[in-house]
Design a protein around this motif. Structure first.
Motif, PDB file in Angstrom:
ATOM      1  N   THR A 113       0.655  -0.965   0.007  1.00 40.70           N
ATOM      2  CA  THR A 113      -0.056  -0.152  -0.039  1.00 40.70           C
ATOM      3  C   THR A 113       0.822   1.232  -0.099  1.00 40.70           C
ATOM      4  N   SER A 114       0.220   2.315  -0.478  1.00 40.15           N
ATOM      5  CA  SER A 114       1.001   3.834  -0.374  1.00 40.15           C
ATOM      6  C   SER A 114       0.112   4.700   0.029  1.00 40.15           C
ATOM      7  N   THR A 115       0.496   5.789   0.557  1.00 43.65           N
ATOM      8  CA  THR A 115      -0.277   6.655   1.251  1.00 43.65           C
ATOM      9  C   THR A 115      -0.337   7.816   0.003  1.00 43.65           C
ATOM     10  N   PRO A 116      -1.239   8.277  -0.538  1.00 47.23           N
ATOM     11  CA  PRO A 116      -1.570   9.355  -1.545  1.00 47.23           C
ATOM     12  C   PRO A 116      -0.631  10.797  -1.069  1.00 47.23           C
ATOM     13  N   GLU A 117      -0.016  11.563  -2.105  1.00 45.50           N
ATOM     14  CA  GLU A 117       0.899  12.602  -1.498  1.00 45.50           C
ATOM     15  C   GLU A 117       0.033  13.574  -0.583  1.00 45.50           C
ATOM     16  N   PHE A 118      -1.281  13.748  -1.004  1.00 41.50           N
ATOM     17  CA  PHE A 118      -2.007  14.672  -0.570  1.00 41.50           C
ATOM     18  C   PHE A 118      -2.279  14.347   0.965  1.00 41.50           C
ATOM     19  N   PHE A 119      -2.499  13.176   1.539  1.00 41.02           N
ATOM     20  CA  PHE A 119      -2.446  12.952   2.966  1.00 41.02           C
ATOM     21  C   PHE A 119      -1.211  13.055   3.604  1.00 41.02           C
ATOM     22  N   ARG A 120      -0.054  12.872   2.897  1.00 46.62           N
ATOM     23  CA  ARG A 120       1.154  13.085   3.394  1.00 46.62           C
ATOM     24  C   ARG A 120       1.354  14.480   3.714  1.00 46.62           C
ATOM     25  N   THR A 121       1.022  15.456   2.888  1.00 41.73           N
ATOM     26  CA  THR A 121       1.116  16.880   3.169  1.00 41.73           C
ATOM     27  C   THR A 121       0.337  17.111   4.388  1.00 41.73           C
ATOM     28  N   MET A 122      -0.777  16.788   4.345  1.00 40.83           N
ATOM     29  CA  MET A 122      -1.850  17.037   5.236  1.00 40.83           C
ATOM     30  C   MET A 122      -1.442  16.701   6.776  1.00 40.83           C
ATOM     31  N   ARG A 123      -0.689  15.511   6.601  1.00 39.50           N
ATOM     32  CA  ARG A 123      -0.194  15.031   8.135  1.00 39.50           C
ATOM     33  C   ARG A 123       0.975  15.832   8.593  1.00 39.50           C
ATOM     34  N   SER A 124       1.589  16.136   7.374  1.00 37.54           N
ATOM     35  CA  SER A 124       3.002  16.862   7.979  1.00 37.54           C
ATOM     36  C   SER A 124       2.616  18.480   8.455  1.00 37.54           C
ATOM     37  N   LEU A 125       1.295  18.897   7.746  1.00 41.01           N
ATOM     38  CA  LEU A 125       1.017  19.944   8.332  1.00 41.01           C
ATOM     39  C   LEU A 125       0.306  19.951   9.433  1.00 41.01           C
ATOM     40  N   HIS A 126      -0.425  18.886   9.885  1.00 43.96           N
ATOM     41  CA  HIS A 126      -1.243  18.719  11.050  1.00 43.96           C
ATOM     42  C   HIS A 126      -0.271  18.331  12.354  1.00 43.96           C
ATOM     43  N   ARG A 127       0.767  17.616  12.130  1.00 36.73           N
ATOM     44  CA  ARG A 127       1.747  17.333  13.053  1.00 36.73           C
ATOM     45  C   ARG A 127       2.893  18.343  13.324  1.00 36.73           C
ATOM     46  N   PHE A 128       3.490  18.867  12.242  1.00 38.18           N
ATOM     47  CA  PHE A 128       4.526  19.498  12.207  1.00 38.18           C
ATOM     48  C   PHE A 128       4.692  21.002  11.491  1.00 38.18           C
ATOM     49  N   LEU A 129       3.549  21.238  11.005  1.00 34.32           N
ATOM     50  CA  LEU A 129       3.667  22.447  10.157  1.00 34.32           C
ATOM     51  C   LEU A 129       4.523  22.310   9.067  1.00 34.32           C
ATOM     52  N   MET A 130       4.598  21.231   8.583  1.00 39.21           N
ATOM     53  CA  MET A 130       5.695  21.042   7.468  1.00 39.21           C
ATOM     54  C   MET A 130       7.421  20.818   7.872  1.00 39.21           C
ATOM     55  N   ASP A 131       7.379  21.061   9.079  1.00 37.49           N
ATOM     56  CA  ASP A 131       8.725  20.940   9.723  1.00 37.49           C
ATOM     57  C   ASP A 131       9.080  19.634  10.178  1.00 37.49           C
ATOM     58  N   ASN A 132       9.153  18.575   9.340  1.00 38.04           N
ATOM     59  CA  ASN A 132       9.217  17.350   9.738  1.00 38.04           C
ATOM     60  C   ASN A 132      10.586  16.957  10.461  1.00 38.04           C
ATOM     61  N   PRO A 133      10.402  15.924  11.261  1.00 45.16           N
ATOM     62  CA  PRO A 133      11.775  15.691  11.986  1.00 45.16           C
ATOM     63  C   PRO A 133      12.331  14.775  11.293  1.00 45.16           C
ATOM     64  N   GLN A 134      14.006  14.830  11.228  1.00 49.49           N
ATOM     65  CA  GLN A 134      14.668  13.796  10.621  1.00 49.49           C
ATOM     66  C   GLN A 134      14.853  12.313  11.082  1.00 49.49           C
ATOM     67  N   LYS A 135      14.392  12.368  12.456  1.00 46.36           N
ATOM     68  CA  LYS A 135      14.447  10.939  13.011  1.00 46.36           C
ATOM     69  C   LYS A 135      12.918  10.937  13.894  1.00 46.36           C
ATOM     70  N   ARG A 136      12.568   9.606  13.836  1.00 49.49           N
ATOM     71  CA  ARG A 136      11.360   9.241  14.617  1.00 49.49           C
ATOM     72  C   ARG A 136      11.269   9.908  16.047  1.00 49.49           C
ATOM     73  N   GLY A 137      10.332  10.725  16.568  1.00 48.71           N
ATOM     74  CA  GLY A 137      10.372  11.279  17.960  1.00 48.71           C
ATOM     75  C   GLY A 137      11.326  12.498  18.101  1.00 48.71           C
ATOM     76  N   GLU A 138      12.054  12.856  17.255  1.00 49.31           N
ATOM     77  CA  GLU A 138      12.777  14.106  17.252  1.00 49.31           C
ATOM     78  C   GLU A 138      12.009  15.325  17.398  1.00 49.31           C
TER      79      GLU A 138
END
Length: 277
Positions: A113-138
């Protein structure tokens, strides 16, 4: 005392209102992610039922994958079918959100399975405001901003409840009704007050459970009370009651995104525009 909470509600909301809107709107877009993703990848999630055939058990799946090319990977979960037409989905620790789908009757691999890019972007906005951590939990600035904003949101919602409490029956009716015949400003005000109180419990649930993904100290406290990530996830996403609660969460999050915008409108209208007349 109510004047204090009115000021608290206002001055907590003004600095972070736009971030609250982003969090709520992006969260609303993720409510039906599973259903939409499965609809777009039916060839992976749906199989042709074989009447009378034996369905593999979870133990069969783990043994099958453990003796093949996936023996170096760590299985984190196996989602078994609940109907004859569903595939088996296997999650691996090393593969993130991507899952291997198997035919429940033959163990045939259907694909990943793969996650559509739209949902990846929305999750990044929702959790990190697009400032994604380089490592899990960072921790990142975006993740910190979401966490702090969510804490402030809790106090905004609680102060909103206190402000909303009417003095009598007539006041209660006014606070629960959106009037559409008394001008746009009154419509916005009624929408802010009435719709806000209808959804405030759900917004509080989303905020209080969402903090478990933002701060480790909060997660430790929450898990010391209820040691179940699945419990907090279901409360946060609305999956605990199926499609009905998911729909309620979608509506609540969408309205939650509009509340700061309507609040800005009322504040600007009162503070600046009214002085020009």
């Amino acid at each position: 005392m109510k004047k204090f909470f009115i000021k608290l509600h206002l001055w907590l909301s003004v600095p972070v209102g736009l971030i609250i809107s982003v969090i709520c709107f992006s969260g609303a877009s993720l409510v039906f992610e599973k259903e939409i993703t499965m609809g777009l990848q039916k060839n992976l999630y749906e199989v042709e039922a074989i009447i009378g055939a034996k369905v593999l058990t979870e133990e069969d799946v783990r043994e099958h994958l453990g003796n093949g090319q996936y023996d170096t990977l760590t299985i984190s979960s196996v989602t078994m079918p609940t109907t004859p037409n569903e595939s088996i989905q296997v999650s691996f620790k090393e593969k993130g959100k991507s899952k291997l789908c198997l035919n429940p009757y033959t163990a045939q691999e259907l694909g990943w399975t793969s996650t559509p890019e739209f949902f990846r972007t929305m999750r990044s906005l929702h959790r990190f405001l697009m400032d994604n951590p380089q490592k899990r939990g960072e921790m990142t600035l975006g993740k910190m901003a979401v966490g702090i904003t969510t804490i402030i949101m809790v106090f905004v919602l609680i102060s909103g409840i206190i402000i909303w409490v009417p003095k009598g029956i007539k006041g209660l009716k006014n606070r629960l009704t959106v009037k559409t015949s008394k001008g746009f400003k009154r419509f916005v005000y009624d929408s802010h007050v009435s719709l806000g109180i209808y959804i405030v419990v759900f917004l509080l649930l989303m905020a209080l459970t969402g903090l478990t993904w933002s701060f480790g100290w909060y997660r430790e406290i929450a898990y010391s009370l209820i040691d179940s990530r699945k419990f907090f996830y279901s409360l946060h996403t609305g999956s605990w009651g199926g499609i009905i609660t998911k729909t309620i969460y979608f509506i609540s999050a969408t309205i939650g995104g509009f509340l700061p915008l309507s609040g800005y409108y009322l504040w600007i209208k009162k503070r600046y525009l009214s002085k020009k007349h």
